[in-house]
Design a protein around this motif. Structure first.
Motif, PDB file in Angstrom:
ATOM      1  N   LEU A 193       0.871  -1.177   0.000  1.00 38.75           N
ATOM      2  CA  LEU A 193       0.000   0.000   0.000  1.00 38.75           C
ATOM      3  C   LEU A 193       0.904   1.221   0.000  1.00 38.75           C
ATOM      4  CD1 LEU A 193      -2.629  -1.095   2.678  1.00 38.75           C
ATOM      5  CD2 LEU A 193      -2.790  -1.269   0.195  1.00 38.75           C
ATOM      6  N   ASP A 194       0.966   1.877  -1.157  1.00 39.45           N
ATOM      7  CA  ASP A 194       1.844   3.040  -1.294  1.00 39.45           C
ATOM      8  C   ASP A 194       1.605   4.024  -0.157  1.00 39.45           C
ATOM      9  OD1 ASP A 194       2.791   1.932  -3.604  1.00 39.45           O
ATOM     10  OD2 ASP A 194       1.576   3.179  -4.933  1.00 39.45           O
ATOM     11  N   ARG A 195       2.685   4.590   0.343  1.00 41.28           N
ATOM     12  CA  ARG A 195       2.702   5.575   1.427  1.00 41.28           C
ATOM     13  C   ARG A 195       2.359   4.988   2.795  1.00 41.28           C
ATOM     14  NH1 ARG A 195       0.731  11.431  -0.651  1.00 41.28           N
ATOM     15  NH2 ARG A 195       2.012  11.492  -2.507  1.00 41.28           N
ATOM     16  N   LEU A 196       1.994   3.720   2.834  1.00 36.40           N
ATOM     17  CA  LEU A 196       1.739   3.063   4.118  1.00 36.40           C
ATOM     18  C   LEU A 196       2.814   2.016   4.378  1.00 36.40           C
ATOM     19  CD1 LEU A 196      -0.049   2.725   6.617  1.00 36.40           C
ATOM     20  CD2 LEU A 196      -1.395   1.073   5.307  1.00 36.40           C
ATOM     21  N   GLY A 197       2.901   1.034   3.504  1.00 37.65           N
ATOM     22  CA  GLY A 197       3.899  -0.009   3.648  1.00 37.65           C
ATOM     23  C   GLY A 197       3.419  -1.314   3.060  1.00 37.65           C
ATOM     24  N   SER A 198       4.100  -2.400   3.424  1.00 35.14           N
ATOM     25  CA  SER A 198       3.811  -3.720   2.884  1.00 35.14           C
ATOM     26  C   SER A 198       3.449  -4.687   3.991  1.00 35.14           C
ATOM     27  CB  SER A 198       5.028  -4.273   2.149  1.00 35.14           C
ATOM     28  OG  SER A 198       5.405  -3.427   1.099  1.00 35.14           O
ATOM     29  N   PHE A 199       2.523  -5.585   3.684  1.00 34.08           N
ATOM     30  CA  PHE A 199       2.115  -6.654   4.579  1.00 34.08           C
ATOM     31  C   PHE A 199       2.491  -7.979   3.938  1.00 34.08           C
ATOM     32  CE2 PHE A 199      -0.747  -3.128   5.289  1.00 34.08           C
ATOM     33  CZ  PHE A 199      -0.863  -3.069   6.667  1.00 34.08           C
ATOM     34  N   GLN A 200       2.973  -8.925   4.747  1.00 34.41           N
ATOM     35  CA  GLN A 200       3.316 -10.248   4.242  1.00 34.41           C
ATOM     36  C   GLN A 200       3.162 -11.253   5.376  1.00 34.41           C
ATOM     37  OE1 GLN A 200       7.333 -10.534   2.766  1.00 34.41           O
ATOM     38  NE2 GLN A 200       7.039 -12.590   1.947  1.00 34.41           N
TER      39      GLN A 200
ATOM     40  N   PRO B 217       6.990  -0.677   7.092  1.00 37.54           N
ATOM     41  CA  PRO B 217       6.493   0.666   6.788  1.00 37.54           C
ATOM     42  C   PRO B 217       7.179   1.282   5.576  1.00 37.54           C
ATOM     43  CG  PRO B 217       7.857   0.687   8.759  1.00 37.54           C
ATOM     44  CD  PRO B 217       7.716  -0.745   8.348  1.00 37.54           C
ATOM     45  N   ASP B 218       6.438   2.129   4.882  1.00 30.43           N
ATOM     46  CA  ASP B 218       6.953   2.890   3.751  1.00 30.43           C
ATOM     47  C   ASP B 218       7.945   3.943   4.267  1.00 30.43           C
ATOM     48  OD1 ASP B 218       6.593   3.553   0.825  1.00 30.43           O
ATOM     49  OD2 ASP B 218       6.077   5.504   1.696  1.00 30.43           O
ATOM     50  N   ALA B 219       8.690   4.526   3.357  1.00 29.83           N
ATOM     51  CA  ALA B 219       9.727   5.503   3.729  1.00 29.83           C
ATOM     52  C   ALA B 219       9.169   6.665   4.543  1.00 29.83           C
ATOM     53  CB  ALA B 219      10.431   6.015   2.479  1.00 29.83           C
ATOM     54  N   ARG B 220       7.993   7.171   4.177  1.00 21.51           N
ATOM     55  CA  ARG B 220       7.414   8.308   4.912  1.00 21.51           C
ATOM     56  C   ARG B 220       7.058   7.916   6.339  1.00 21.51           C
ATOM     57  NH1 ARG B 220       2.997  11.299   1.297  1.00 21.51           N
ATOM     58  NH2 ARG B 220       2.753  12.324   3.310  1.00 21.51           N
ATOM     59  N   LEU B 221       6.582   6.704   6.525  1.00 25.14           N
ATOM     60  CA  LEU B 221       6.249   6.225   7.862  1.00 25.14           C
ATOM     61  C   LEU B 221       7.524   6.005   8.684  1.00 25.14           C
ATOM     62  CD1 LEU B 221       3.519   5.736   9.130  1.00 25.14           C
ATOM     63  CD2 LEU B 221       3.674   3.350   8.470  1.00 25.14           C
TER      64      LEU B 221
END
Length: 126
Positions: free
Chosen positions: A74-81, A109-113
């Motif tokens: 999820l862009d700007r949020l991050g990735s789940f796996q 988390p994405d870079a912004r997070l």
């Protein structure tokens, strides 16, 4: 501001060692999907019920994708796996699906997070 409180812990590698205090983050409340839908609706032209429905659908689809073994980005949020914990076995041939003890969700988390995490302010509560 993130509230932290002192929490005394034992060293699991040396049970005889002196216990030390570590900072433990304290939650100051919760925000659920309903509240997020309300906030999003007030920041856009989309109705609250529509925001809630879309958010619930997003959760359902994230779960479905994870069950299929996909990484969900999820862009700007991050990735789940999905990640798993398993019992150790002696040889590669001995590893079966029955070795899996439990599953968990990994979040990256994405870079912004990540940047937000570096800029947090803290205060100690008792």
């Amino acid at each position: 501001m993130i509230q932290v409180k002192p929490l005394q812990k034992v060293n699991p590698l040396d049970l005889e060692a002196e216990r030390k205090y570590y900072a433990h983050a304290v939650a100051t409340g919760t925000v659920d999907l309903e509240r997020l839908a309300y906030l999003i609706a007030n920041q856009s032209t989309v109705r609250e019920a529509d925001c809630y429905a879309v958010t619930l659908s997003l959760v359902h689809n994230i779960m479905d994708a994870l069950e299929q073994g996909n990484i969900v980005r999820l862009d700007r949020l991050g990735s789940f796996q999905i990640g798993v914990n398993s019992m150790g076995v002696s040889t590669e041939k001995d590893l079966t699906a029955n070795a899996v003890k439990k599953a968990h969700v990994n979040f990256r988390p994405d870079a912004r997070l990540r940047k937000m995490l570096k800029n947090l302010k803290y205060s100690v509560s008792s």
